[in-house]
Design an enzyme around this catalytic site. Sequence first.
Site, mmCIF file in Angstrom:
data_model
loop_
_atom_site.group_PDB
_atom_site.id
_atom_site.type_symbol
_atom_site.label_atom_id
_atom_site.label_comp_id
_atom_site.label_asym_id
_atom_site.label_seq_id
_atom_site.Cartn_x
_atom_site.Cartn_y
_atom_site.Cartn_z
ATOM 1 N N ARG A 231 68.101 69.221 27.466
ATOM 2 C CA ARG A 231 67.406 69.769 26.287
ATOM 3 C C ARG A 231 67.494 71.292 26.232
ATOM 4 O O ARG A 231 67.421 71.887 25.169
ATOM 5 C CB ARG A 231 65.920 69.381 26.307
ATOM 6 C CG ARG A 231 65.648 67.904 26.081
ATOM 7 C CD ARG A 231 64.190 67.697 25.698
ATOM 8 N NE ARG A 231 63.755 66.324 25.873
ATOM 9 C CZ ARG A 231 63.900 65.358 24.982
ATOM 10 N NH1 ARG A 231 64.481 65.600 23.831
ATOM 11 N NH2 ARG A 231 63.462 64.136 25.218
ATOM 12 N N GLY B 273 62.515 66.024 20.826
ATOM 13 C CA GLY B 273 63.825 66.601 20.520
ATOM 14 C C GLY B 273 63.824 67.813 19.613
ATOM 15 O O GLY B 273 64.810 68.546 19.539
ATOM 16 N N PHE C 31 77.853 61.112 20.961
ATOM 17 C CA PHE C 31 76.541 61.354 21.553
ATOM 18 C C PHE C 31 76.460 62.813 21.975
ATOM 19 O O PHE C 31 77.273 63.284 22.765
ATOM 20 C CB PHE C 31 76.260 60.428 22.732
ATOM 21 C CG PHE C 31 74.807 60.460 23.098
ATOM 22 C CD1 PHE C 31 73.880 59.742 22.367
ATOM 23 C CD2 PHE C 31 74.354 61.265 24.128
ATOM 24 C CE1 PHE C 31 72.527 59.817 22.661
ATOM 25 C CE2 PHE C 31 73.003 61.345 24.433
ATOM 26 C CZ PHE C 31 72.091 60.620 23.690
ATOM 27 N N VAL C 32 75.472 63.521 21.410
ATOM 28 C CA VAL C 32 75.376 64.959 21.658
ATOM 29 C C VAL C 32 74.077 65.308 22.381
ATOM 30 O O VAL C 32 73.080 64.588 22.269
ATOM 31 C CB VAL C 32 75.481 65.777 20.341
ATOM 32 C CG1 VAL C 32 76.878 65.665 19.757
ATOM 33 C CG2 VAL C 32 74.432 65.355 19.329
ATOM 34 N N ASP D 183 68.385 65.305 24.135
ATOM 35 C CA ASP D 183 68.498 64.924 25.542
ATOM 36 C C ASP D 183 69.354 63.694 25.741
ATOM 37 O O ASP D 183 69.632 62.928 24.816
ATOM 38 C CB ASP D 183 67.109 64.606 26.094
ATOM 39 C CG ASP D 183 66.599 63.249 25.606
ATOM 40 O OD1 ASP D 183 66.590 63.029 24.375
ATOM 41 O OD2 ASP D 183 66.242 62.404 26.436
ATOM 42 N N LYS E 174 74.337 62.174 11.527
ATOM 43 C CA LYS E 174 75.555 61.388 11.779
ATOM 44 C C LYS E 174 75.677 60.391 10.626
ATOM 45 O O LYS E 174 75.155 59.271 10.720
ATOM 46 C CB LYS E 174 75.430 60.621 13.095
ATOM 47 C CG LYS E 174 75.350 61.457 14.339
ATOM 48 C CD LYS E 174 75.360 60.498 15.544
ATOM 49 C CE LYS E 174 74.948 61.139 16.801
ATOM 50 N NZ LYS E 174 74.767 60.184 17.912
ATOM 51 N N ASP F 104 65.223 66.048 15.132
ATOM 52 C CA ASP F 104 66.426 66.668 15.692
ATOM 53 C C ASP F 104 67.695 66.087 15.078
ATOM 54 O O ASP F 104 68.590 66.813 14.671
ATOM 55 C CB ASP F 104 66.433 66.548 17.240
ATOM 56 C CG ASP F 104 66.211 65.118 17.743
ATOM 57 O OD1 ASP F 104 66.044 64.196 16.924
ATOM 58 O OD2 ASP F 104 66.203 64.923 18.973
ATOM 59 N N ASP G 271 70.363 59.430 12.949
ATOM 60 C CA ASP G 271 71.441 58.592 13.465
ATOM 61 C C ASP G 271 71.410 57.260 12.714
ATOM 62 O O ASP G 271 71.911 57.161 11.596
ATOM 63 C CB ASP G 271 71.225 58.457 14.985
ATOM 64 C CG ASP G 271 72.287 57.682 15.702
ATOM 65 O OD1 ASP G 271 73.326 57.391 15.102
ATOM 66 O OD2 ASP G 271 72.104 57.344 16.887
HETATM 67 P P1 IMP Z 1 67.748 57.086 14.752
HETATM 68 O O1 IMP Z 1 66.382 56.465 14.791
HETATM 69 O O2 IMP Z 1 68.822 56.122 15.219
HETATM 70 O O3 IMP Z 1 68.094 57.756 13.451
HETATM 71 O O4 IMP Z 1 67.820 58.187 15.876
HETATM 72 C C1 IMP Z 1 66.969 59.234 15.935
HETATM 73 C C2 IMP Z 1 66.621 59.534 17.358
HETATM 74 O O5 IMP Z 1 67.556 58.996 18.306
HETATM 75 C C3 IMP Z 1 66.671 61.043 17.560
HETATM 76 O O6 IMP Z 1 65.411 61.632 17.282
HETATM 77 C C4 IMP Z 1 67.083 61.163 18.993
HETATM 78 O O7 IMP Z 1 65.953 61.132 19.850
HETATM 79 C C5 IMP Z 1 67.943 59.946 19.268
HETATM 80 N N1 IMP Z 1 69.378 60.227 19.116
HETATM 81 C C6 IMP Z 1 70.224 59.701 18.215
HETATM 82 N N2 IMP Z 1 71.476 60.178 18.379
HETATM 83 C C7 IMP Z 1 71.404 61.041 19.424
HETATM 84 C C8 IMP Z 1 72.380 61.877 20.087
HETATM 85 O O8 IMP Z 1 73.579 61.939 19.751
HETATM 86 N N3 IMP Z 1 71.899 62.615 21.105
HETATM 87 C C9 IMP Z 1 70.609 62.609 21.531
HETATM 88 N N4 IMP Z 1 69.681 61.863 20.937
HETATM 89 C C10 IMP Z 1 70.076 61.074 19.895
HETATM 90 MG MG MG Z 2 65.802 61.601 22.313
#
Ligand code: IMP
Ligand code: MG
Length: 205
Positions: free
Chosen positions: A178, A58, A165-166, A172, A144, A113, A116
């Site tokens: 992407r 990402g 969701f972006v 992606d 977020k 990237d 979340d």
């Molecule tokens: P986390 O582990 O939940 O903090 O999420 C991190 C990973 O989840 C990022 O590196 C992305 O690959 C994916 N991700 C989380 N939210 C989004 C979104 O809104 N769009 C696309 N990928 C996301």
């Molecule tokens: Mg991803």
Amino acid sequence: MTKTHRSAGPPVPSRLRSEIARILVTESQLRQRVKELAKEIERDFSRSDLVIVALLNGTVLFLADLIRAINLPMHIDFFGVSSYRGRTTSEKLIITKEIRLDVKGRDVLLVDDILDSGRTLKRVGAMLRKLKPATIKSCVLLNKPRCRQVPVRADYVGFDIPDLFVVGYGLDYAERYRNLPFVAVLLPECYSRKCQKITQPVPKQ
Ligand code: IMP
Ligand code: MG
């Protein structure tokens, strides 16, 4: 300074109108903010032996723009991280590539990237700490804040965004979108369709 995004955004290109709800961060906003982040990093790491560790896939677009704007010597390496379910969550993290550089005693900037739930950054941070770097800081293009499930924060944040969701600018959905030059909100019907459709192109209307 972190920016927050609420505006309705510019018009969505016609070929994407059945998939994209709106553009959340435009190309020019990205360009401007990435330059600002690069200057902050440049200032903070001017006396460091900087190693940038970016998470694949990402970060590709963000990283390419960020590192070109940081006027410092640096080493760059990559962690391959994949959420096994690969869609909208990172519940099952799989490491697909380990870093090869020796980061012991060095200052590491971890680049992702989007932050979340926080699980990815927490897990990768723990893996990095075992390699005994002098310091670890983290930089994410998007944050977020309302979605956090584990307590993690990033040291450098491009934009705080709502719980949507972006896609685009490296991000992606099922490996699509992407290449979009902006960050856009994907229409929920494009990611809530049944699983067998997920890896197929979203049909045009
Ligand atoms: P986390 O582990 O939940 O903090 O999420 C991190 C990973 O989840 C990022 O590196 C992305 O690959 C994916 N991700 C989380 N939210 C989004 C979104 O809104 N769009 C696309 N990928 C996301
Ligand atoms: Mg991803």
